[in-house]
Design an enzyme around this catalytic site. Sequence first.
Site, PDB file in Angstrom:
ATOM      1  N   ASP A   1     -44.789  -8.716  72.005  1.00  0.00           N
ATOM      2  CA  ASP A   1     -45.119  -7.765  73.391  1.00  0.00           C
ATOM      3  C   ASP A   1     -46.301  -7.151  72.315  1.00  0.00           C
ATOM      4  OD1 ASP A   1     -43.605  -6.454  71.362  1.00  0.00           O
ATOM      5  OD2 ASP A   1     -42.197  -5.707  72.732  1.00  0.00           O
TER       6      ASP A   1
ATOM      7  N   ASP B   1     -46.772  -9.264  67.130  1.00  0.00           N
ATOM      8  CA  ASP B   1     -45.445  -9.053  66.785  1.00  0.00           C
ATOM      9  C   ASP B   1     -44.421 -10.222  66.594  1.00  0.00           C
ATOM     10  OD1 ASP B   1     -44.693  -8.340  69.122  1.00  0.00           O
ATOM     11  OD2 ASP B   1     -43.245  -6.372  68.241  1.00  0.00           O
TER      12      ASP B   1
ATOM     13  N   ASP C   1     -41.567 -10.689  68.637  1.00  0.00           N
ATOM     14  CA  ASP C   1     -41.352 -10.912  69.713  1.00  0.00           C
ATOM     15  C   ASP C   1     -42.126 -11.170  70.891  1.00  0.00           C
ATOM     16  OD1 ASP C   1     -41.596  -8.087  69.797  1.00  0.00           O
ATOM     17  OD2 ASP C   1     -39.781  -7.726  71.590  1.00  0.00           O
TER      18      ASP C   1
ATOM     19  N   SER D   1     -38.340  -6.630  66.752  1.00  0.00           N
ATOM     20  CA  SER D   1     -39.396  -6.810  67.512  1.00  0.00           C
ATOM     21  C   SER D   1     -40.076  -7.325  65.807  1.00  0.00           C
ATOM     22  CB  SER D   1     -39.257  -5.368  67.714  1.00  0.00           C
ATOM     23  OG  SER D   1     -41.012  -4.944  67.989  1.00  0.00           O
TER      24      SER D   1
END
Length: 454
Positions: A251, A247, A249, A101
Amino acid sequence: MTGKYFGTDGFRGCAGDSITSVHAFKVGRFLGWYYTAKGGRCRVVIGKDTRLSSYTLEYALAAGVTASGGDAYIMHVTTTPSVSFVTRCEGFDCGVMISASHNAFGDNGIKLINSRGEKMERGVLNLIEDYIDGKLFIGGEPFIVPFARGDKIGRTVDYVAGRNRYTGHLISLSTCSYKGVKVGLDCANGSGYKIARSVFDALGATVYAIGDNPNGINVNDGCGSTSPQALARAVKDNALDVGFAFDGDADRCICVDERGKIVDGDGILYIAAKFLKEKGELLGDRIVATVMSNGGLKESLAAEGIAVEECAVGDSFVYAKMCESGAVLGGEQSGHVIFGKLENTGDGLVTAIMIMEAMVERGKTLSELLQGFYKKPQMTVNVRVRDKVAAVKSAAVIAVVERAKKELGARGRLIVRPSGTEEVVRITVEAPGQEECGRICRELENALLSGEGE
């Protein structure tokens, strides 16, 4: 609740040290066996972000799944929300996202998603942890996952089609054309760098992108939702109308208004809540936010007739509270926002599209949509320690916390908590003035660091 390996957002740590290809292989072995044992050959979809270590973890996972008799569908570089979407819509037994992340590139992680596109149930995670440690017992005996043989061995499937379907889904969410709108995108050199541009290009926006040249080691490096200052400069320097920072990933989403002012998850929730209410789509006139959200959010929304339900930090807790309360909107200050009618997990790209919808439909700038929202003085400090759980329980830290809470009384709030994803203690102070916030943060940081030498 967290376990030995899986915390609040997956199995995360330093790649090659606390999370290795051996761990990934064992996770894959368990998943392939567990879901195949439920009946028929299981199907697992796997995505990854742009980190160097994501490749070894991806192939180790796929090898584990297929060795146990399952089929591994590989989406390659894609976002966490896309894996959730495809798992749910394409009938997969589970999904796996390889990403740390917002962490630096040296870390990596394994996020597991159930067949409904939600975070994997704790009970299954506990079984996986026991299997990794050789402590899984069935019938009183240590259980060893059998290897598939002959035509029972699984296969890998190149599944770029899943990523393409998700991209089409995002484009379909918009009811407006973004033609004439100059949009800045900061893709954090992460997994959304291709999808984000494709979506906004298709919707007609004039796109200015940064953080869109990943090299395996520059994910989140001075860019993205944890460092939105780069996007703020780009918006101002290029006279853009709005900016969205994701960010690693994708999300999370943090916004930048037309003046270059950063708008965090609280501001996004304020805009989205008002927008949904005006459209008659905010069921119960309530949203969900975590205890980390600024106290000003609750008071600003109260003035609009909207209530805020509080929950613990973590998008899984936000989603659980939304299900419990019937709320269709929830999120975190960090930029995890869940639009319950569209998804059951945070999605930075969905958030960006919903904010664009509000701007275009209302014919207003982002700063105009924020009118009526105010923040109380607040400061958050992240302190890296060797043992985050021990650090918050030290006598020195407890003493400072008790003294600070007594001093603040009803005038403010203090939250000290171990991170669920890093060896970090997060301190958040809300007080009548920024100077007081800073002083209390410094006192707690000193107490945490002094305990490191004990």
